[in-house]
Design a protein around this motif. Sequence first.
Motif, PDB file in Angstrom:
ATOM      1  N   LYS A  48       6.434   4.643   4.316  1.00 23.51           N
ATOM      2  CA  LYS A  48       7.212   4.221   5.491  1.00 23.51           C
ATOM      3  C   LYS A  48       8.640   3.881   5.087  1.00 23.51           C
ATOM      4  O   LYS A  48       9.607   4.282   5.738  1.00 23.51           O
TER       5      LYS A  48
ATOM      6  N   ASP B  93       0.853  -1.181   0.000  1.00 17.66           N
ATOM      7  CA  ASP B  93       0.000   0.000   0.000  1.00 17.66           C
ATOM      8  C   ASP B  93       0.896   1.240   0.000  1.00 17.66           C
ATOM      9  O   ASP B  93       2.078   1.154   0.387  1.00 17.66           O
TER      10      ASP B  93
ATOM     11  N   GLU C   7       0.993   3.363   2.106  1.00 17.21           N
ATOM     12  CA  GLU C   7       1.492   3.443   3.481  1.00 17.21           C
ATOM     13  C   GLU C   7       2.838   2.728   3.620  1.00 17.21           C
ATOM     14  O   GLU C   7       3.774   3.248   4.257  1.00 17.21           O
ATOM     15  N   ASP C   8       2.955   1.524   3.025  1.00 13.63           N
ATOM     16  CA  ASP C   8       4.208   0.775   3.094  1.00 13.63           C
ATOM     17  C   ASP C   8       5.323   1.492   2.345  1.00 13.63           C
ATOM     18  O   ASP C   8       6.478   1.513   2.796  1.00 13.63           O
TER      19      ASP C   8
ATOM     20  N   LYS D 213       2.460  11.297   6.060  1.00 11.16           N
ATOM     21  CA  LYS D 213       2.589  12.388   5.092  1.00 11.16           C
ATOM     22  C   LYS D 213       2.602  13.738   5.809  1.00 11.16           C
ATOM     23  O   LYS D 213       3.409  14.632   5.468  1.00 11.16           O
TER      24      LYS D 213
ATOM     25  N   TYR E 262      -6.521   6.428   0.948  1.00 12.92           N
ATOM     26  CA  TYR E 262      -5.271   6.472   1.703  1.00 12.92           C
ATOM     27  C   TYR E 262      -5.579   6.177   3.163  1.00 12.92           C
ATOM     28  O   TYR E 262      -6.518   6.745   3.744  1.00 12.92           O
ATOM     29  N   THR E 263      -4.797   5.291   3.761  1.00 17.58           N
ATOM     30  CA  THR E 263      -5.035   4.899   5.142  1.00 17.58           C
ATOM     31  C   THR E 263      -4.736   6.050   6.105  1.00 17.58           C
ATOM     32  O   THR E 263      -4.027   7.009   5.759  1.00 17.58           O
ATOM     33  N   GLN E 264      -5.245   5.918   7.312  1.00 20.32           N
ATOM     34  CA  GLN E 264      -4.985   6.930   8.339  1.00 20.32           C
ATOM     35  C   GLN E 264      -3.491   7.045   8.626  1.00 20.32           C
ATOM     36  O   GLN E 264      -2.969   8.152   8.815  1.00 20.32           O
ATOM     37  N   ASN E 265      -2.806   5.892   8.666  1.00 20.11           N
ATOM     38  CA  ASN E 265      -1.369   5.920   8.922  1.00 20.11           C
ATOM     39  C   ASN E 265      -0.627   6.656   7.817  1.00 20.11           C
ATOM     40  O   ASN E 265       0.337   7.381   8.080  1.00 20.11           O
ATOM     41  N   TYR E 266      -1.063   6.443   6.580  1.00 21.58           N
ATOM     42  CA  TYR E 266      -0.424   7.143   5.467  1.00 21.58           C
ATOM     43  C   TYR E 266      -0.570   8.654   5.634  1.00 21.58           C
ATOM     44  O   TYR E 266       0.393   9.418   5.477  1.00 21.58           O
ATOM     45  N   LYS E 267      -1.774   9.083   5.919  1.00 21.18           N
ATOM     46  CA  LYS E 267      -2.019  10.522   6.063  1.00 21.18           C
ATOM     47  C   LYS E 267      -1.193  11.125   7.190  1.00 21.18           C
ATOM     48  O   LYS E 267      -0.677  12.250   7.071  1.00 21.18           O
TER      49      LYS E 267
END
Length: 623
Positions: free
Chosen positions: A535, A529, A531-532, A616, A608-613
Amino acid sequence: MEINIAACQIEVKPGHPDQNFEKIRSRVSEAKKNGDDIVIFPEMAVPGYIIGDEWENSAFINDCMSYNKRIAELSEGLVIVWGSVDADKQKVGEDGRIRKFNTAFTAQNGKIISRVCKTLHPDYREFDDDRHFYSSRKLAQDRGMSVRDYIQPLTVDINGEERKIGVSLCEDMWSDDYSIHPIEILLDNGAEFIINISCSPWTWRKNDKRHRVVRQRLQAQKAPFVYVNNTGVQNNGKNIFLFDGGTTIYNRDGSLRDMCREYRDDVIRTTLFSSRTDVIKRPVLSHERDQEELLSGLIYGLRKFFELIRASKAVIGMSGGVDSSLSSYLVSKALGAENVYGVNMPSEFNSDITKSLARRMAETLRLNYAIVPIQDVYEYSVEQLEQTEFTRLDASGVKKMLELSSVDKENIQSRDRGSRILAGIASALDAVFINNGNKSEVATGYTTLYGDVNGAVAPIADLYKTQVYDLCTYINSVEKKQIFPDELFDIPASAELSAEQDIEKGEGDPFAYEYHDKLLRAFIEWRLDPEDILKGYTDGSLSDTLGMDRNFLSEYFASDSLFVEDLERIWRLYKINYFKRIQAPPIIAVSKRAFGFDLRESQLGVYYTQNYKEMKRKLLGGD
């Protein structure tokens, strides 16, 4: 006592049990003349395996079962092991229809003496076993037995001596990710040797992995292992899967005793439990070997697909670029150059360089070749559309003239080439026309619906752009003459649909393929994703994850914001262009995840996942 085995690698024609039966009958006749004790055929050797919801056709199931009886009648004087469908018409499966089984049949003296149904059902990628079949795990549960007690070797009289044979099907040997290990259970329960009948498609380095898996299965208990696979192609409508065979006899320790040739009918005859132990070397893994397997698989798949659709001639658009050049080469090898019709369709935006490369490629391959310019029709279409006026029919009299953007005009050219010229020529020649798209284009929607999203089959749609170049380089290295000229590698990849895509000025596609291909592979084949990816970018591990030069990211992206902007651009293109992929032609599957019904997509839009946001926000600052 010794046992003479005939392991028969045959091409299975999916959906044609009559043809498959004739092959089996022929091989059984040969085995009897040869004095073989056991003759073995692949999994689903009668009906084929990947046949979609044809498994819900009761008449077809009954037909296949009648062939099972006819095969059993051939078993006077020897033992036959083969794969086919079985059914219990008194019971219902979990699909609400008659209960069906993916079964290994064993027959002797004219009768079926054993039915072993598959224990482990693959439900990943192209496989749908639980959708259609009932497993031995469920049968054991129905009978109140443990799977260990239910899975037993078959006892067969061979030359007056009782022998215990462990019969299994395909996935039963690939048990690392399951809680049940059928091969080990069969050996624990007294099997003297293992027969595994398979219908296992070719994938990258699959055979090497299988060799390692067999050695692992035989680690605790040594026993001869007979693996029988089929050749041919089978499809689920959107994906064409290659079956290379790879039928192998393994010694007790898992070393290779003998192996069938790839992509052809073949028979291994060997004697088990003899004092002689032959050992052959495992094929050495290398990039060259990978390219060789890829090339032979694509050509084989094209040839067999054309046989399947009963076509013998192909029409192909030749732009002078690397994609159409490779596709032309593959189709000419599969069908013969005399059956391939190359068409160059230039507009004002096509350079003399690519027009020359297209002709040179056709000359090198000795194809039929024609030039059909599109400039006049393109100009007429633009003029006609720009003069189109819409009037609202609600008494308001509001009028609107069409205004064409640059992209609109590019798409007109593409559609004229595909939907008008190639389709028309193919119809006139009683041929089909080929799709030249690569996986990078398919993934990002860098294609025109009803333009270059067209054709009967897409030979290279499971190859990323960088893989296309690699395969062309490999072909040049093994051919006696240079097939792909140096200029093909030097010019930028470009659609040549506008003045902004002028290769003579160094203009090309809006991608850095050496990076974006790896990013797309991470999305598609590794199921990562954004997100990955983000990261990995922030902690410095992304280059290692993607397998690329550590300095590239810092040199290509001048700032963190540009990296994020590009990441979201590619993710957005990937997610919103599913509607093009679902309308695209069948793909020859050669990767770990091919678009179609291998990678099963839904139209979900961009998310977009919460972690991604949060990552970012921290990287770029802001609220």
